[in-house]
Design a protein around this motif. Structure first.
Motif, short mmCIF file in Angstrom:
data_model
loop_
_atom_site.label_atom_id
_atom_site.label_comp_id
_atom_site.label_asym_id
_atom_site.label_seq_id
_atom_site.Cartn_x
_atom_site.Cartn_y
_atom_site.Cartn_z
N LEU A 197 0.82 -1.21 0.00
CA LEU A 197 0.00 0.00 0.00
C LEU A 197 0.86 1.27 0.00
CD1 LEU A 197 -2.80 -1.13 2.46
CD2 LEU A 197 -3.01 -0.82 -0.01
N ASN A 198 2.01 1.23 0.66
CA ASN A 198 2.92 2.39 0.69
C ASN A 198 3.40 2.78 -0.69
OD1 ASN A 198 4.56 1.50 3.84
ND2 ASN A 198 2.79 2.80 3.50
N GLU A 199 3.33 1.88 -1.66
CA GLU A 199 3.77 2.16 -3.03
C GLU A 199 2.67 2.80 -3.89
OE1 GLU A 199 5.11 -1.55 -4.65
OE2 GLU A 199 6.61 -1.82 -3.06
N THR A 200 1.48 2.97 -3.34
CA THR A 200 0.35 3.52 -4.10
C THR A 200 0.63 4.97 -4.48
OG1 THR A 200 -1.16 2.07 -2.89
CG2 THR A 200 -2.14 3.95 -4.03
N PRO A 201 0.38 5.34 -5.73
CA PRO A 201 0.58 6.74 -6.15
C PRO A 201 -0.37 7.67 -5.38
CG PRO A 201 0.28 5.31 -8.05
CD PRO A 201 -0.03 4.48 -6.84
N ASP A 202 0.10 8.87 -5.08
CA ASP A 202 -0.70 9.79 -4.28
C ASP A 202 -1.92 10.35 -4.99
OD1 ASP A 202 0.36 9.63 -1.73
OD2 ASP A 202 1.96 11.05 -2.17
N ASP A 203 -2.05 10.13 -6.31
CA ASP A 203 -3.28 10.58 -6.97
C ASP A 203 -4.44 9.61 -6.73
OD1 ASP A 203 -2.22 8.59 -8.61
OD2 ASP A 203 -2.78 9.58 -10.47
N VAL A 204 -4.18 8.46 -6.10
CA VAL A 204 -5.22 7.50 -5.73
C VAL A 204 -5.78 7.93 -4.37
CG1 VAL A 204 -5.70 5.11 -5.08
CG2 VAL A 204 -4.20 5.60 -7.02
N ARG A 205 -7.07 8.17 -4.33
CA ARG A 205 -7.70 8.56 -3.07
C ARG A 205 -8.34 7.37 -2.36
NH1 ARG A 205 -12.77 12.51 -2.05
NH2 ARG A 205 -12.68 12.44 0.21
N ASN A 206 -9.06 6.53 -3.10
CA ASN A 206 -9.80 5.41 -2.51
C ASN A 206 -9.39 4.12 -3.18
OD1 ASN A 206 -11.42 7.21 -0.89
ND2 ASN A 206 -12.51 7.72 -2.77
N LEU A 207 -9.07 3.14 -2.36
CA LEU A 207 -8.50 1.88 -2.84
C LEU A 207 -9.23 0.71 -2.20
CD1 LEU A 207 -4.74 1.20 -3.12
CD2 LEU A 207 -6.11 -0.33 -1.74
N ILE A 208 -9.34 -0.37 -2.95
CA ILE A 208 -9.86 -1.62 -2.40
C ILE A 208 -8.77 -2.67 -2.55
CG2 ILE A 208 -11.04 -2.23 -4.55
CD1 ILE A 208 -13.23 -3.52 -2.70
N LEU A 209 -8.53 -3.41 -1.47
CA LEU A 209 -7.53 -4.47 -1.44
C LEU A 209 -8.26 -5.79 -1.25
CD1 LEU A 209 -4.51 -5.34 -1.26
CD2 LEU A 209 -4.69 -4.94 1.21
N VAL A 210 -8.17 -6.68 -2.23
CA VAL A 210 -8.86 -7.97 -2.18
C VAL A 210 -7.81 -9.03 -1.88
CG1 VAL A 210 -10.43 -9.54 -3.37
CG2 VAL A 210 -10.42 -7.10 -3.97
N GLY A 211 -7.92 -9.64 -0.70
CA GLY A 211 -6.89 -10.58 -0.29
C GLY A 211 -7.41 -11.70 0.58
N HIS A 212 -6.53 -12.16 1.46
CA HIS A 212 -6.73 -13.40 2.22
C HIS A 212 -6.55 -13.17 3.72
CE1 HIS A 212 -6.00 -15.48 -1.67
NE2 HIS A 212 -5.16 -14.47 -1.85
N ASN A 213 -7.13 -14.06 4.48
CA ASN A 213 -6.83 -14.10 5.90
C ASN A 213 -5.67 -15.05 6.13
OD1 ASN A 213 -8.37 -12.25 7.13
ND2 ASN A 213 -9.70 -13.69 8.21
N PRO A 214 -4.88 -14.81 7.16
CA PRO A 214 -5.10 -13.85 8.25
C PRO A 214 -4.63 -12.42 7.95
CG PRO A 214 -3.17 -15.16 8.75
CD PRO A 214 -3.73 -15.70 7.45
N GLY A 215 -4.01 -12.19 6.80
CA GLY A 215 -3.44 -10.89 6.50
C GLY A 215 -4.44 -9.75 6.46
N ILE A 216 -5.60 -9.95 5.81
CA ILE A 216 -6.59 -8.87 5.67
C ILE A 216 -7.16 -8.49 7.05
CG2 ILE A 216 -8.89 -8.33 4.78
CD1 ILE A 216 -6.75 -7.97 2.66
N GLN A 217 -7.55 -9.47 7.83
CA GLN A 217 -8.07 -9.18 9.17
C GLN A 217 -7.00 -8.51 10.02
OE1 GLN A 217 -9.72 -12.50 11.30
NE2 GLN A 217 -10.02 -11.32 13.16
N GLY A 218 -5.79 -9.05 9.99
CA GLY A 218 -4.70 -8.47 10.76
C GLY A 218 -4.43 -7.03 10.36
N LEU A 219 -4.50 -6.75 9.06
CA LEU A 219 -4.28 -5.39 8.58
C LEU A 219 -5.37 -4.45 9.08
CD1 LEU A 219 -2.56 -3.47 6.91
CD2 LEU A 219 -3.89 -4.16 4.90
#
Length: 172
Positions: A97-119
């Motif tokens: 996520l830190n690599e996301t360009p600053d012109d992006v305001r709203n983002l959706i991340l589609v992933g897996h547990n346990p990473g998504i819940q932990g995040l």
């Protein structure tokens, strides 16, 4: 856009997967998962968040989840299939996520547990209403998502800087 404007991230766990004789990465959605992905898409549309970018794991079940959910959104964001999201820890997801360009305001991340819940847990230094209590009580079942908001550039995203605005999970 100004980096002072709030940014929103939806942390979306893939829908219910099937267990056929394939590698974990290639597991498809189960019938219930296909239904829940579309319902989640309608709920995402109901948030009113106009997504600029979707980052999606390359796993079959996440790609299928996103394909079904995105059809429910009023506008389709640019989608990037990112192999680093598969089996990623919360810290690894923050790095992506830190690599996301600053012109992006709203983002959706589609992933897996346990990473998504932990995040969702590690980013949320605060929460609105009963969102944290609902997320804690329900856990992060398949097709669940959390909506968080933070201010600053994507490079400043780190544990505790976000507010948990909403949490949703399909009824079982």
């Amino acid at each position: 856009m100004s980096v002072a404007e709030p940014r929103r991230i939806v942390l979306f766990r893939h829908a219910k997967a099937d267990w056929p004789q394939v590698t974990d990465h290639e597991r498809p959605l189960a019938e219930r998962g296909r239904k829940d992905a579309a319902v989640a898409g309608r709920r995402l549309a109901g948030t009113g968040v106009p997504f600029d970018l979707a980052l999606c794991s390359t796993a079959t079940r996440t790609r299928e989840t996103w394909k079904l959910a995105v059809h429910e959104l009023p506008q389709r964001p640019k989608t990037v299939y990112e192999e680093r999201v598969y089996e990623a820890s919360p810290g690894e997801l923050i790095a992506v996520l830190n690599e996301t360009p600053d012109d992006v305001r709203n983002l959706i991340l589609v992933g897996h547990n346990p990473g998504i819940q932990g995040l969702a847990e590690v980013l949320s230094g605060s929460a609105e209403g009963d969102a944290r209590e609902r997320m804690t009580r329900r856990g992060f079942p398949a097709a669940a998502f959390a909506l968080v908001s933070f201010e600053g550039s994507w490079k400043t995203l780190e544990p505790g800087v976000a507010t948990l605005l909403d949490y949703w999970a399909p009824s079982e």
